[in-house]
Design a protein around this motif. Structure first.
Motif, PDB file in Angstrom:
ATOM      1  N   SER A 104       0.856  -1.184   0.000  1.00  0.00           N
ATOM      2  CA  SER A 104       0.000   0.000   0.000  1.00  0.00           C
ATOM      3  C   SER A 104       0.894   1.237   0.000  1.00  0.00           C
ATOM      4  O   SER A 104       1.921   1.276   0.693  1.00  0.00           O
ATOM      5  CB  SER A 104      -0.910   0.016   1.234  1.00  0.00           C
ATOM      6  OG  SER A 104      -1.779  -1.089   1.214  1.00  0.00           O
ATOM      7  N   ALA A 105       0.504   2.218  -0.771  1.00  0.00           N
ATOM      8  CA  ALA A 105       1.342   3.411  -0.897  1.00  0.00           C
ATOM      9  C   ALA A 105       0.490   4.668  -0.961  1.00  0.00           C
ATOM     10  O   ALA A 105      -0.695   4.615  -1.329  1.00  0.00           O
ATOM     11  CB  ALA A 105       2.212   3.308  -2.152  1.00  0.00           C
ATOM     12  N   GLU A 106       1.090   5.761  -0.573  1.00  0.00           N
ATOM     13  CA  GLU A 106       0.485   7.077  -0.741  1.00  0.00           C
ATOM     14  C   GLU A 106       1.331   7.851  -1.742  1.00  0.00           C
ATOM     15  O   GLU A 106       2.534   8.002  -1.556  1.00  0.00           O
ATOM     16  CB  GLU A 106       0.413   7.825   0.593  1.00  0.00           C
ATOM     17  CG  GLU A 106      -0.546   7.209   1.588  1.00  0.00           C
ATOM     18  CD  GLU A 106      -0.622   8.008   2.880  1.00  0.00           C
ATOM     19  OE1 GLU A 106       0.113   9.018   3.004  1.00  0.00           O
ATOM     20  OE2 GLU A 106      -1.413   7.631   3.768  1.00  0.00           O
ATOM     21  N   VAL A 107       0.688   8.296  -2.806  1.00  0.00           N
ATOM     22  CA  VAL A 107       1.385   8.997  -3.891  1.00  0.00           C
ATOM     23  C   VAL A 107       0.980  10.465  -3.840  1.00  0.00           C
ATOM     24  O   VAL A 107      -0.213  10.788  -3.894  1.00  0.00           O
ATOM     25  CB  VAL A 107       1.029   8.380  -5.253  1.00  0.00           C
ATOM     26  CG1 VAL A 107       1.785   9.087  -6.370  1.00  0.00           C
ATOM     27  CG2 VAL A 107       1.347   6.885  -5.252  1.00  0.00           C
ATOM     28  N   THR A 108       1.978  11.342  -3.749  1.00  0.00           N
ATOM     29  CA  THR A 108       1.698  12.769  -3.566  1.00  0.00           C
ATOM     30  C   THR A 108       2.378  13.598  -4.642  1.00  0.00           C
ATOM     31  O   THR A 108       3.565  13.388  -4.962  1.00  0.00           O
ATOM     32  CB  THR A 108       2.176  13.248  -2.179  1.00  0.00           C
ATOM     33  OG1 THR A 108       1.547  12.459  -1.168  1.00  0.00           O
ATOM     34  CG2 THR A 108       1.839  14.716  -1.960  1.00  0.00           C
ATOM     35  N   TYR A 109       1.616  14.531  -5.188  1.00  0.00           N
ATOM     36  CA  TYR A 109       2.172  15.552  -6.069  1.00  0.00           C
ATOM     37  C   TYR A 109       1.608  16.897  -5.605  1.00  0.00           C
ATOM     38  O   TYR A 109       0.399  17.106  -5.635  1.00  0.00           O
ATOM     39  CB  TYR A 109       1.810  15.298  -7.533  1.00  0.00           C
ATOM     40  CG  TYR A 109       2.298  16.389  -8.465  1.00  0.00           C
ATOM     41  CD1 TYR A 109       3.654  16.517  -8.735  1.00  0.00           C
ATOM     42  CD2 TYR A 109       1.405  17.290  -9.042  1.00  0.00           C
ATOM     43  CE1 TYR A 109       4.115  17.515  -9.581  1.00  0.00           C
ATOM     44  CE2 TYR A 109       1.855  18.292  -9.891  1.00  0.00           C
ATOM     45  CZ  TYR A 109       3.211  18.409 -10.148  1.00  0.00           C
ATOM     46  OH  TYR A 109       3.671  19.411 -10.973  1.00  0.00           O
ATOM     47  N   ARG A 110       2.504  17.706  -5.124  1.00  0.00           N
ATOM     48  CA  ARG A 110       2.122  18.991  -4.538  1.00  0.00           C
ATOM     49  C   ARG A 110       1.130  18.756  -3.393  1.00  0.00           C
ATOM     50  O   ARG A 110       1.452  18.106  -2.414  1.00  0.00           O
ATOM     51  CB  ARG A 110       1.580  19.947  -5.604  1.00  0.00           C
ATOM     52  CG  ARG A 110       2.647  20.370  -6.609  1.00  0.00           C
ATOM     53  CD  ARG A 110       2.099  21.317  -7.654  1.00  0.00           C
ATOM     54  NE  ARG A 110       3.153  21.714  -8.598  1.00  0.00           N
ATOM     55  CZ  ARG A 110       2.950  22.437  -9.680  1.00  0.00           C
ATOM     56  NH1 ARG A 110       1.717  22.863  -9.981  1.00  0.00           N
ATOM     57  NH2 ARG A 110       3.954  22.751 -10.472  1.00  0.00           N
ATOM     58  N   ARG A 111      -0.084  19.229  -3.511  1.00  0.00           N
ATOM     59  CA  ARG A 111      -1.035  19.076  -2.412  1.00  0.00           C
ATOM     60  C   ARG A 111      -2.041  17.937  -2.639  1.00  0.00           C
ATOM     61  O   ARG A 111      -2.957  17.757  -1.851  1.00  0.00           O
ATOM     62  CB  ARG A 111      -1.811  20.376  -2.204  1.00  0.00           C
ATOM     63  CG  ARG A 111      -0.926  21.545  -1.784  1.00  0.00           C
ATOM     64  CD  ARG A 111      -1.781  22.784  -1.551  1.00  0.00           C
ATOM     65  NE  ARG A 111      -0.949  23.908  -1.132  1.00  0.00           N
ATOM     66  CZ  ARG A 111      -1.421  25.122  -0.863  1.00  0.00           C
ATOM     67  NH1 ARG A 111      -2.738  25.354  -0.962  1.00  0.00           N
ATOM     68  NH2 ARG A 111      -0.608  26.078  -0.491  1.00  0.00           N
ATOM     69  N   THR A 112      -1.841  17.201  -3.705  1.00  0.00           N
ATOM     70  CA  THR A 112      -2.767  16.105  -4.021  1.00  0.00           C
ATOM     71  C   THR A 112      -2.144  14.767  -3.652  1.00  0.00           C
ATOM     72  O   THR A 112      -1.022  14.465  -4.069  1.00  0.00           O
ATOM     73  CB  THR A 112      -3.128  16.105  -5.515  1.00  0.00           C
ATOM     74  OG1 THR A 112      -3.670  17.376  -5.873  1.00  0.00           O
ATOM     75  CG2 THR A 112      -4.139  15.013  -5.820  1.00  0.00           C
ATOM     76  N   THR A 113      -2.870  13.978  -2.863  1.00  0.00           N
ATOM     77  CA  THR A 113      -2.400  12.659  -2.450  1.00  0.00           C
ATOM     78  C   THR A 113      -3.465  11.616  -2.787  1.00  0.00           C
ATOM     79  O   THR A 113      -4.650  11.816  -2.518  1.00  0.00           O
ATOM     80  CB  THR A 113      -2.113  12.611  -0.939  1.00  0.00           C
ATOM     81  OG1 THR A 113      -1.082  13.562  -0.624  1.00  0.00           O
ATOM     82  CG2 THR A 113      -1.661  11.211  -0.510  1.00  0.00           C
ATOM     83  N   ILE A 114      -3.031  10.505  -3.387  1.00  0.00           N
ATOM     84  CA  ILE A 114      -3.946   9.402  -3.692  1.00  0.00           C
ATOM     85  C   ILE A 114      -3.369   8.112  -3.124  1.00  0.00           C
ATOM     86  O   ILE A 114      -2.159   7.993  -2.909  1.00  0.00           O
ATOM     87  CB  ILE A 114      -4.174   9.249  -5.210  1.00  0.00           C
ATOM     88  CG1 ILE A 114      -2.860   8.895  -5.913  1.00  0.00           C
ATOM     89  CG2 ILE A 114      -4.792  10.509  -5.808  1.00  0.00           C
ATOM     90  CD1 ILE A 114      -3.028   8.550  -7.375  1.00  0.00           C
ATOM     91  N   LYS A 115      -4.245   7.155  -2.878  1.00  0.00           N
ATOM     92  CA  LYS A 115      -3.808   5.838  -2.431  1.00  0.00           C
ATOM     93  C   LYS A 115      -3.551   4.948  -3.639  1.00  0.00           C
ATOM     94  O   LYS A 115      -4.243   5.049  -4.652  1.00  0.00           O
ATOM     95  CB  LYS A 115      -4.856   5.207  -1.516  1.00  0.00           C
ATOM     96  CG  LYS A 115      -5.014   5.919  -0.184  1.00  0.00           C
ATOM     97  CD  LYS A 115      -6.016   5.187   0.699  1.00  0.00           C
ATOM     98  CE  LYS A 115      -6.132   5.874   2.059  1.00  0.00           C
ATOM     99  NZ  LYS A 115      -7.091   5.168   2.958  1.00  0.00           N
ATOM    100  N   ALA A 116      -2.556   4.095  -3.501  1.00  0.00           N
ATOM    101  CA  ALA A 116      -2.198   3.226  -4.623  1.00  0.00           C
ATOM    102  C   ALA A 116      -1.612   1.926  -4.098  1.00  0.00           C
ATOM    103  O   ALA A 116      -1.268   1.803  -2.914  1.00  0.00           O
ATOM    104  CB  ALA A 116      -1.205   3.928  -5.547  1.00  0.00           C
ATOM    105  N   TYR A 117      -1.520   0.965  -5.002  1.00  0.00           N
ATOM    106  CA  TYR A 117      -0.782  -0.261  -4.731  1.00  0.00           C
ATOM    107  C   TYR A 117       0.516  -0.200  -5.524  1.00  0.00           C
ATOM    108  O   TYR A 117       0.501  -0.039  -6.750  1.00  0.00           O
ATOM    109  CB  TYR A 117      -1.576  -1.501  -5.154  1.00  0.00           C
ATOM    110  CG  TYR A 117      -2.662  -1.893  -4.190  1.00  0.00           C
ATOM    111  CD1 TYR A 117      -2.340  -2.392  -2.934  1.00  0.00           C
ATOM    112  CD2 TYR A 117      -3.996  -1.770  -4.527  1.00  0.00           C
ATOM    113  CE1 TYR A 117      -3.328  -2.757  -2.032  1.00  0.00           C
ATOM    114  CE2 TYR A 117      -5.002  -2.134  -3.634  1.00  0.00           C
ATOM    115  CZ  TYR A 117      -4.663  -2.623  -2.397  1.00  0.00           C
ATOM    116  OH  TYR A 117      -5.645  -2.978  -1.510  1.00  0.00           O
ATOM    117  N   ALA A 118       1.624  -0.332  -4.811  1.00  0.00           N
ATOM    118  CA  ALA A 118       2.921  -0.341  -5.473  1.00  0.00           C
ATOM    119  C   ALA A 118       3.331  -1.786  -5.722  1.00  0.00           C
ATOM    120  O   ALA A 118       3.619  -2.530  -4.778  1.00  0.00           O
ATOM    121  CB  ALA A 118       3.959   0.364  -4.606  1.00  0.00           C
ATOM    122  N   GLN A 119       3.309  -2.202  -6.985  1.00  0.00           N
ATOM    123  CA  GLN A 119       3.717  -3.566  -7.332  1.00  0.00           C
ATOM    124  C   GLN A 119       5.211  -3.592  -7.621  1.00  0.00           C
ATOM    125  O   GLN A 119       5.722  -2.773  -8.388  1.00  0.00           O
ATOM    126  CB  GLN A 119       2.939  -4.060  -8.551  1.00  0.00           C
ATOM    127  CG  GLN A 119       1.498  -4.405  -8.248  1.00  0.00           C
ATOM    128  CD  GLN A 119       0.895  -5.305  -9.317  1.00  0.00           C
ATOM    129  OE1 GLN A 119       1.592  -5.882 -10.145  1.00  0.00           O
ATOM    130  NE2 GLN A 119      -0.426  -5.426  -9.288  1.00  0.00           N
TER     131      GLN A 119
END
Length: 402
Positions: A104-119
């Motif tokens: 499980s990962a949190e991906v952030t660009y500037r002020r936007t963060t989304i949840k993701a799966y890092a394979q």
């Protein structure tokens, strides 16, 4: 041939004279045939959709892990060294092998963060997994060897974070495995679209790809290994050899090593759907018997109403066989007409449903042929008794009938 045509014209004339009664007689057949075709077509459509779904995740994919054991040992887990040994022995029959691990990962660009799966991937994944690289490239051997902080993201992820698709060269902040690092985007891929996956809601979180070496080191131990076998090999032999080899490596029994293939799962799902479709279709086909009884009932009424007509025909030289054929043809035409209408209705319902949910519909032409032929057979079968009754009528008594 002329006599057959005359009987067909007589049957059509009788149906036209009693339009409503004929339609109500057909109704049981219409409902039965449309139900059977709709159910079987839905089953075939779902089987096709699941087949496409498994193809989109790689039909040659295999996941290997240790089954349930009472005396779990640390050596039961896999290491990178184990993978190298398996690759060395079976490399001629395997296209790809790597840790089966995601985080499980949190991906952030500037002020936007989304949840993701890092394979976590090895090089060459795009050669075995159906995928389309839109921009940049996929993870290569240099990324893995150098454990680079490189990432490949899906185009929807790019749109959500950047508002555009081509974001190769941009930097993301990724939090995974308790670490926060800056990752450079080296590629943007397009997810293989599958209507069934879309219907099921799709992947809840975005999927990003990173080199496995960024997180997994030689000291790591992980629970499972993912590999892709080469096309055309003996799958059963490979399974036996790989599980036997891993069992010796781990000092375990071969049956304790679980070898889970996408093909096996697809076959199980396909068999289950086929069985369910056949069972429900058989239940729906019971309504055909009800429809056949309705045909018999109406044909008996028709025989009674046309007793004088039968007497006239016999007095003019019609044989018992001619009368029998006349009423059998009429019964068969009523049933076959109901079958054709039911077929069109069943196909129409399935096609409309597929259009609404966006899944390509599969209609087996053989099922249509069988359905129509079966409906005619039902008509003939249930028309035999009324036809025999008409054929055996005494012409003198029939002429006296009012």
């Amino acid at each position: 041939m002329m006599l057959l045509w005359e009987n067909i014209k007589l049957a059509l004339s009788s149906i036209r004279i009693n339009k409503m009664r004929s339609f109500l007689t057909m109704l049981g057949i219409i409902i039965g045939i449309s139900s059977v075709i709709a159910i079987v077509s839905v089953g075939d459509t779902m089987r096709s959709a699941f087949s496409s779904l498994y193809e989109s995740v790689g039909i040659n994919q295999v996941v290997i892990y240790m089954g349930y054991v009472d005396d779990w040992r640390e050596t039961d887990a896999f290491t990178l060294d184990d993978i190298e040994k398996i690759k060395e022995v079976f490399g001629d029959r395997i296209d790809y092998i790597a840790p089966s691990y995601s985080s499980s990962a949190e991906v952030t660009y500037r002020r936007t963060t989304i949840k993701a799966y890092a394979q976590m991937l090895d090089a060459g994944y795009e050669q075995v997994q159906p995928m389309e690289i839109l921009y940049g490239r996929m993870i290569d051997q240099n990324d893995v060897n150098s454990a680079k902080a490189h990432v490949v993201i899906e185009r929807k992820t790019a749109l959500n974070l950047f508002g555009r698709e081509n974001v190769v060269g941009e930097t993301l902040k990724i939090k995974a495995e308790g670490e926060i690092d800056d990752f450079q985007i080296i590629g943007v891929y397009k997810e293989v679209e599958n209507p069934l996956m879309a219907l099921m809601g799709g992947q809840s979180d975005d999927v990003i790809y990173v080199p496995y070496s960024k997180y997994i080191t030689p000291a790591w131990a992980f629970g499972s290994v993912r590999l892709y076998s080469k096309d055309g090999i003996d799958e059963a032999a490979l399974k036996s050899q790989v599980t036997g080899y891993i069992a010796r490596m781990k000092n375990r029994e071969p049956h304790q090593i679980l070898y889970y293939t996408a093909k096996d799962e697809m076959g199980s799902v396909d068999s289950m759907l086929a069985g369910m479709s056949a069972a429900v279709g058989a239940i729906a086909a019971i309504s055909l018997i009800v429809g056949g009884i309705g045909i018999m009932n109406i044909m008996l009424v028709s025989v009674t109403e046309r007793t004088r007509e039968i007497g006239v025909r016999k007095a003019l030289g019609a044989k018992t066989r001619d009368i029998l054929i006349q009423f059998l043809i009429e019964s068969a035409i009523v049933s076959a007409a109901g079958g054709l209408i039911g077929t069109a209705l069943g196909i129409g319902v399935v096609a409309l449903g597929g259009l609404l949910i966006g899944i390509p519909v599969v209609v087996n032409p053989m099922i249509v042929v069988i359905a129509v032929a079966f409906s005619a057979v039902v008509g003939i079968f249930f028309g035999i008794y009324p036809a025999r009754k008409a054929a055996k009528s005494d012409p003198i008594e029939a002429l006296r009938y009012e």
